[in-house]
Write a protein that holds these residues in place. Structure first.
Motif, PDB file in Angstrom:
ATOM      1  N   LEU A 215      47.887   8.359  42.020  1.00  0.00           N
ATOM      2  CA  LEU A 215      48.207   9.305  40.947  1.00  0.00           C
ATOM      3  C   LEU A 215      48.076   8.631  39.580  1.00  0.00           C
ATOM      4  O   LEU A 215      47.763   9.278  38.580  1.00  0.00           O
ATOM      5  CB  LEU A 215      49.619   9.865  41.118  1.00  0.00           C
ATOM      6  N   LYS A 216      48.300   7.318  39.548  1.00  0.00           N
ATOM      7  CA  LYS A 216      48.166   6.565  38.299  1.00  0.00           C
ATOM      8  C   LYS A 216      46.707   6.203  38.022  1.00  0.00           C
ATOM      9  O   LYS A 216      46.329   5.962  36.879  1.00  0.00           O
ATOM     10  CB  LYS A 216      48.971   5.256  38.368  1.00  0.00           C
ATOM     11  N   VAL A 234      56.146  23.469  51.076  1.00  0.00           N
ATOM     12  CA  VAL A 234      57.129  23.352  49.997  1.00  0.00           C
ATOM     13  C   VAL A 234      56.843  24.342  48.864  1.00  0.00           C
ATOM     14  O   VAL A 234      57.708  24.593  48.021  1.00  0.00           O
ATOM     15  CB  VAL A 234      57.207  21.912  49.423  1.00  0.00           C
ATOM     16  N   GLN A 235      55.641  24.926  48.879  1.00  0.00           N
ATOM     17  CA  GLN A 235      55.326  25.965  47.898  1.00  0.00           C
ATOM     18  C   GLN A 235      55.660  27.361  48.423  1.00  0.00           C
ATOM     19  O   GLN A 235      55.367  28.364  47.773  1.00  0.00           O
ATOM     20  CB  GLN A 235      53.853  25.881  47.500  1.00  0.00           C
ATOM     21  N   GLY A 236      56.243  27.400  49.623  1.00  0.00           N
ATOM     22  CA  GLY A 236      56.727  28.666  50.160  1.00  0.00           C
ATOM     23  C   GLY A 236      55.773  29.386  51.087  1.00  0.00           C
ATOM     24  O   GLY A 236      56.048  30.516  51.499  1.00  0.00           O
ATOM     25  N   TYR A 237      54.655  28.749  51.463  1.00  0.00           N
ATOM     26  CA  TYR A 237      53.675  29.425  52.313  1.00  0.00           C
ATOM     27  C   TYR A 237      53.985  29.222  53.792  1.00  0.00           C
ATOM     28  O   TYR A 237      54.521  28.187  54.197  1.00  0.00           O
ATOM     29  CB  TYR A 237      52.264  28.915  52.007  1.00  0.00           C
ATOM     30  N   GLU A 245      55.879  17.335  58.580  1.00  0.00           N
ATOM     31  CA  GLU A 245      57.013  16.409  58.615  1.00  0.00           C
ATOM     32  C   GLU A 245      58.157  17.037  57.823  1.00  0.00           C
ATOM     33  O   GLU A 245      58.229  16.900  56.606  1.00  0.00           O
ATOM     34  CB  GLU A 245      56.636  15.074  57.979  1.00  0.00           C
ATOM     35  N   ASN A 246      59.038  17.705  58.537  1.00  0.00           N
ATOM     36  CA  ASN A 246      60.114  18.411  57.848  1.00  0.00           C
ATOM     37  C   ASN A 246      61.044  17.469  57.092  1.00  0.00           C
ATOM     38  O   ASN A 246      61.663  17.873  56.102  1.00  0.00           O
ATOM     39  CB  ASN A 246      60.907  19.253  58.844  1.00  0.00           C
ATOM     40  N   ASP A 247      61.126  16.228  57.550  1.00  0.00           N
ATOM     41  CA  ASP A 247      61.989  15.266  56.851  1.00  0.00           C
ATOM     42  C   ASP A 247      61.315  14.687  55.603  1.00  0.00           C
ATOM     43  O   ASP A 247      61.915  13.895  54.882  1.00  0.00           O
ATOM     44  CB  ASP A 247      62.395  14.128  57.794  1.00  0.00           C
ATOM     45  N   LYS A 248      60.052  15.081  55.359  1.00  0.00           N
ATOM     46  CA  LYS A 248      59.327  14.571  54.189  1.00  0.00           C
ATOM     47  C   LYS A 248      59.019  15.678  53.173  1.00  0.00           C
ATOM     48  O   LYS A 248      58.249  15.477  52.252  1.00  0.00           O
ATOM     49  CB  LYS A 248      58.010  13.916  54.638  1.00  0.00           C
ATOM     50  N   LEU A 249      59.646  16.838  53.352  1.00  0.00           N
ATOM     51  CA  LEU A 249      59.343  17.954  52.453  1.00  0.00           C
ATOM     52  C   LEU A 249      59.815  17.688  51.024  1.00  0.00           C
ATOM     53  O   LEU A 249      59.129  18.028  50.063  1.00  0.00           O
ATOM     54  CB  LEU A 249      59.961  19.246  52.995  1.00  0.00           C
ATOM     55  N   ASP A 250      60.974  17.077  50.887  1.00  0.00           N
ATOM     56  CA  ASP A 250      61.449  16.737  49.537  1.00  0.00           C
ATOM     57  C   ASP A 250      60.493  15.758  48.866  1.00  0.00           C
ATOM     58  O   ASP A 250      60.244  15.841  47.661  1.00  0.00           O
ATOM     59  CB  ASP A 250      62.850  16.131  49.596  1.00  0.00           C
ATOM     60  N   LEU A 251      59.953  14.856  49.676  1.00  0.00           N
ATOM     61  CA  LEU A 251      58.980  13.885  49.168  1.00  0.00           C
ATOM     62  C   LEU A 251      57.717  14.593  48.681  1.00  0.00           C
ATOM     63  O   LEU A 251      57.200  14.297  47.599  1.00  0.00           O
ATOM     64  CB  LEU A 251      58.632  12.886  50.278  1.00  0.00           C
ATOM     65  N   ALA A 252      57.238  15.547  49.480  1.00  0.00           N
ATOM     66  CA  ALA A 252      56.048  16.311  49.086  1.00  0.00           C
ATOM     67  C   ALA A 252      56.309  17.082  47.799  1.00  0.00           C
ATOM     68  O   ALA A 252      55.442  17.165  46.921  1.00  0.00           O
ATOM     69  CB  ALA A 252      55.650  17.264  50.215  1.00  0.00           C
ATOM     70  N   GLU A 254      58.412  16.265  45.407  1.00  0.00           N
ATOM     71  CA  GLU A 254      58.446  15.283  44.308  1.00  0.00           C
ATOM     72  C   GLU A 254      57.036  14.867  43.893  1.00  0.00           C
ATOM     73  O   GLU A 254      56.738  14.737  42.699  1.00  0.00           O
ATOM     74  CB  GLU A 254      59.240  14.045  44.735  1.00  0.00           C
ATOM     75  N   ILE A 255      56.170  14.662  44.887  1.00  0.00           N
ATOM     76  CA  ILE A 255      54.787  14.253  44.595  1.00  0.00           C
ATOM     77  C   ILE A 255      54.084  15.325  43.768  1.00  0.00           C
ATOM     78  O   ILE A 255      53.409  15.029  42.777  1.00  0.00           O
ATOM     79  CB  ILE A 255      54.015  13.978  45.903  1.00  0.00           C
ATOM     80  N   LEU A 256      54.245  16.583  44.166  1.00  0.00           N
ATOM     81  CA  LEU A 256      53.612  17.671  43.420  1.00  0.00           C
ATOM     82  C   LEU A 256      54.143  17.749  41.990  1.00  0.00           C
ATOM     83  O   LEU A 256      53.395  18.020  41.045  1.00  0.00           O
ATOM     84  CB  LEU A 256      53.840  19.003  44.137  1.00  0.00           C
ATOM     85  N   ALA A 257      55.427  17.484  41.838  1.00  0.00           N
ATOM     86  CA  ALA A 257      56.025  17.537  40.501  1.00  0.00           C
ATOM     87  C   ALA A 257      55.488  16.422  39.613  1.00  0.00           C
ATOM     88  O   ALA A 257      55.323  16.599  38.397  1.00  0.00           O
ATOM     89  CB  ALA A 257      57.547  17.429  40.613  1.00  0.00           C
ATOM     90  N   GLN A 258      55.189  15.274  40.227  1.00  0.00           N
ATOM     91  CA  GLN A 258      54.683  14.123  39.472  1.00  0.00           C
ATOM     92  C   GLN A 258      53.180  14.212  39.220  1.00  0.00           C
ATOM     93  O   GLN A 258      52.650  13.511  38.360  1.00  0.00           O
ATOM     94  CB  GLN A 258      54.965  12.825  40.239  1.00  0.00           C
ATOM     95  N   ALA A 259      52.490  15.052  39.966  1.00  0.00           N
ATOM     96  CA  ALA A 259      51.021  15.028  39.998  1.00  0.00           C
ATOM     97  C   ALA A 259      50.370  15.483  38.702  1.00  0.00           C
ATOM     98  O   ALA A 259      49.224  15.101  38.422  1.00  0.00           O
ATOM     99  CB  ALA A 259      50.513  15.876  41.150  1.00  0.00           C
ATOM    100  N   ASP A 260      51.047  16.329  37.944  1.00  0.00           N
ATOM    101  CA  ASP A 260      50.513  16.796  36.667  1.00  0.00           C
ATOM    102  C   ASP A 260      49.125  17.425  36.830  1.00  0.00           C
ATOM    103  O   ASP A 260      48.205  17.172  36.052  1.00  0.00           O
ATOM    104  CB  ASP A 260      50.464  15.639  35.665  1.00  0.00           C
TER     105      ASP A 260
END
Length: 396
Positions: A215-216, A234-237, A245-252, A254-260
């Motif tokens: 991303l950088k 995580v976008q509701g679809y 990976e349901n335990d990685k949804l918060d991670l996904a 966060e990644i989308l929020a950082q992706a710009d």
């Protein structure tokens, strides 16, 4: 700083210890993919031509018990290597001891010896994998200089790379390791732009470090394969029974929020109701997956979208297939990416693993600038991590 390369060494009359990566797939004693052997040939031929005495060694698979040794000998690899080189490769079925020492002492200039699987030393205390100081010192004592050409283990601190390097006067990279440093390291540190990364495979968790680092670095990141469904969910679809990976949804999230806006997701998915090549399938919009369906490939609209993004790229790094390419009905996305990249006027790099296997198996290997021989090593390099096997090579 620049690393010392094998061409910088004076090797005539010297015993050159060379760590290669001959961890090749085998079935019933037959090698099914010799790419890693082929990639090591330039370095071996170079030092042989310059009248070195060459001692090769590698690991093959994981070895934890005596029973694990079955089918893990490097003897068949030595035989194939001899065929490819057109000269004898002396094989010594030991990793240490007087027979190995005598055989090395008796080598003439231009001759090649290979000794047994370094992981056989792991049976009693993981001496190889845990970089036992005594073992690294012993192996270093068998030669005059050390050439590391095994990128596939460069992310590990083992006796056969870091251990030897710490106990010998000169350490250089082979030509394969040099290529990996140049292409993968260059793509991360100083890419020609636009730089586009294509990331696939099953799990976001396995590649969080890669995504965060790229991303950088990258101008765009195109998501394909199983990891797509985490981002869609995580976008509701609705993603049905697709891998997630349901335990990685918060991670996904966060990644989308950082992706710009750098991350691009599929527009359409090839879905089916069973994990089978022959089950009925359809192309669905990303927002039209049914609860009983699973996605096994990307669709044509996604390929068209990604093709438009890639057409102006000057550096492309690809790690992870677009779908279940092992099934012929779900290889189209991976084949499509291969075809798009094959026609680009760009530096195209495959970062090892399944995407490398797909490109090679589908016949596209010659179309790429570089196909890495390392899976885990490639991922860690793309993460921007320092690889112990690379760090141990002398600076010029």
């Amino acid at each position: 700083m620049a690393k010392k390369i094998v061409r910088d060494l004076k090797v005539e009359g010297k015993t050159v210890l060379m760590r290669v990566d001959f961890n090749v797939p085998m079935k019933d004693g037959v090698i099914t993919d010799d790419n890693r052997i082929v990639q090591a040939l330039p370095t071996i031929k170079d030092v042989v031509a310059r009248k070195a005495k060459v001692v090769l060694f590698s690991h093959l698979g994981r070895v934890k018990t005596e029973e694990d040794k079955a089918g893990k000998s490097l003897a068949p690899v030595a035989a194939i290597l001899a065929e490819k080189l057109g000269q004898e490769v002396i094989f010594v079925p030991f990793t240490r001891g007087p027979e190995l020492e005598k055989a090395i002492a008796n080598l003439n200039e231009g001759e090649i010896l290979m000794f047994e699987n370094t992981r056989f030393e792991d049976i009693d205390g993981k001496k190889e994998s845990k970089n036992d100081p005594e073992l690294g010192k012993y192996w270093a004592s068998l030669g005059d200089v050390f050439v590391n050409d095994a990128f596939g283990t460069a992310h590990r601190s083992h006796a056969s790379n870091v251990g030897i390097a710490a106990n010998i006067e000169e350490v250089a990279a082979g030509y394969l390791l040099e290529k990996e440093i140049k292409f993968i390291g260059g793509a991360v540190d100083d890419p020609q732009r636009p730089m586009v990364a294509i990331l696939g495979g099953a799990k976001v968790g396995d590649k969080i470090g890669v995504i965060t680092n790229l991303l950088k670095k990258a101008d765009k990141i195109l998501i394909v394969g199983g990891m797509s469904y985490n981002f869609l969910k995580v976008q509701g679809y609705e993603i049905g029974t697709s891998i997630c990976e349901n335990d990685k949804l918060d991670l996904a999230r966060e990644i989308l929020a950082q992706a710009d806006g750098k991350i691009e997701l599929p527009l359409d998915i090839k879905v089916t109701t069973e994990f089978s090549n022959d089950s009925p399938a359809r192309i669905a919009s990303f927002d039209d997956i049914k609860a009983n369906e699973m996605g096994l490939d990307i669709g044509p609209k996604t390929l068209e979208k990604y093709s438009k993004i890639l057409k102006d790229a000057k550096t492309v790094v690809w790690n992870g297939p677009a779908g279940v390419f092992e099934f012929s009905n779900y290889e189209h996305g991976t084949v499509g990416i291969c075809k798009i990249l094959a026609d680009l006027d760009a530096t195209t790099i495959i970062g090892g693993g399944d995407s490398a296997a797909a490109a090679i198996g589908l016949g596209f290997a010659p179309k790429f600038t570089h196909i890495s021989t390392g899976g885990g090593a490639s991922l860690e390099y793309l993460e921007g991590k320092t690889l112990p096997g690379v760090a141990a090579v002398d600076e010029l």
